[in-house]
Design an enzyme around this catalytic site. Structure first.
Site, PDB file in Angstrom:
ATOM      1  N   LEU A   1       0.860  -1.170   0.000  1.00  0.00           N
ATOM      2  CA  LEU A   1       0.000   0.000   0.000  1.00  0.00           C
ATOM      3  C   LEU A   1       0.899   1.222   0.000  1.00  0.00           C
ATOM      4  CD1 LEU A   1      -2.686  -0.975   2.692  1.00  0.00           C
ATOM      5  CD2 LEU A   1      -3.084  -0.711   0.239  1.00  0.00           C
ATOM      6  N   ASP A   2       0.495   2.258  -0.711  1.00  0.00           N
ATOM      7  CA  ASP A   2       1.292   3.476  -0.741  1.00  0.00           C
ATOM      8  C   ASP A   2       1.400   4.082   0.657  1.00  0.00           C
ATOM      9  OD1 ASP A   2       1.680   3.392  -3.512  1.00  0.00           O
ATOM     10  OD2 ASP A   2      -0.256   4.355  -3.864  1.00  0.00           O
ATOM     11  N   LYS A   3       2.405   4.912   0.832  1.00  0.00           N
ATOM     12  CA  LYS A   3       2.630   5.578   2.111  1.00  0.00           C
ATOM     13  C   LYS A   3       1.399   6.345   2.565  1.00  0.00           C
ATOM     14  CE  LYS A   3       5.637   9.039   4.288  1.00  0.00           C
ATOM     15  NZ  LYS A   3       6.800   9.942   4.083  1.00  0.00           N
TER      16      LYS A   3
END
Length: 218
Positions: free
Chosen positions: A41-43
């Site tokens: 998952l992206d930051k």
């Protein structure tokens, strides 16, 4: 081999890895050295991550030929319209890594309770009095780079908050932000709808919580 499986509610601002200058998964628990996240998952996204040392399961979940459902709860800017929902469901063209991509058909529903079910985000979403917001549940069978954000932007409703709520039958139900739960093999495979490889010995224990915080992992 001792296969291990962990479900994590990844917080906003945390990288889906164990090293880096920012907050990482290693701050949440003392994971075994051979355990890694399946996908990422992206930051600036939150939600469900599966970590394991099961290479077969990793292959089944990441190889596009198999496909699996991922459900995202998405807070968007503006009151989502029926027309936008239909566009998202039908599939649309977005750009992935500089190339045109036609998204597959999706399942979309308007959510009325997401804001009360999910824990507050830290930091919170910027509140703007005169601009309405709404929530949708978006279920995809593919996972391209920043796909959800690009899809909602393409129909005129930019994403404000993005939470992966479920991977097939595994969900965030009952989780707190940053919580790590150790889960038995049969529960993972059963919830994902994937047959356990022949010869595997199943253990039927109930889920256990893994809360130890010790060494930093690189």
């Amino acid at each position: 081999m001792d296969y291990r499986y962990y479900l994590v509610y990844k917080p906003y601002g945390t990288l889906s890895q164990f090293s880096g200058e920012d907050h990482t998964l290693g701050e949440l628990a003392d994971f075994p050295d051979d355990v890694y996240p399946v996908g990422r998952l992206d930051k600036d996204s939150e939600g469900l991550l599966l970590l394991t040392n099961d290479k077969y399961l990793n292959h089944r979940l990441l190889d596009p030929i198999y496909g699996h459902k991922r459900t995202y709860w998405v807070q968007v800017e503006g009151e989502i319209t029926p027309e936008a929902v239909k566009e998202l469901e039908a599939g649309l063209r977005i750009t992935i890594n500089g190339k045109d991509h036609q998204t597959a058909k999706a399942k979309v529903g308007v959510l009325d309770r997401a804001g009360s079910v999910l824990p507050d985000r830290d930091p919170p979403i910027r509140y703007r009095k005169n601009i309405p917001e709404s929530w949708i549940a978006l279920t995809l069978n593919e996972g391209k780079n920043r796909q959800v954000r690009k899809m909602t932007a393409a129909v005129g409703f930019p994403t404000l908050r993005l939470v992966r709520w479920a991977i097939e039958g595994l969900t965030l139900e009952g989780f707190q932000v940053g919580e790590v739960q150790k889960v038995e093999q049969e529960i993972i495979y059963g919830s994902l709808g994937i047959p356990v490889p022949e010869g595997r010995i199943l253990t039927g224990h109930r889920p256990k919580f893994h809360k130890t915080k010790k060494k930093k992992r690189f």
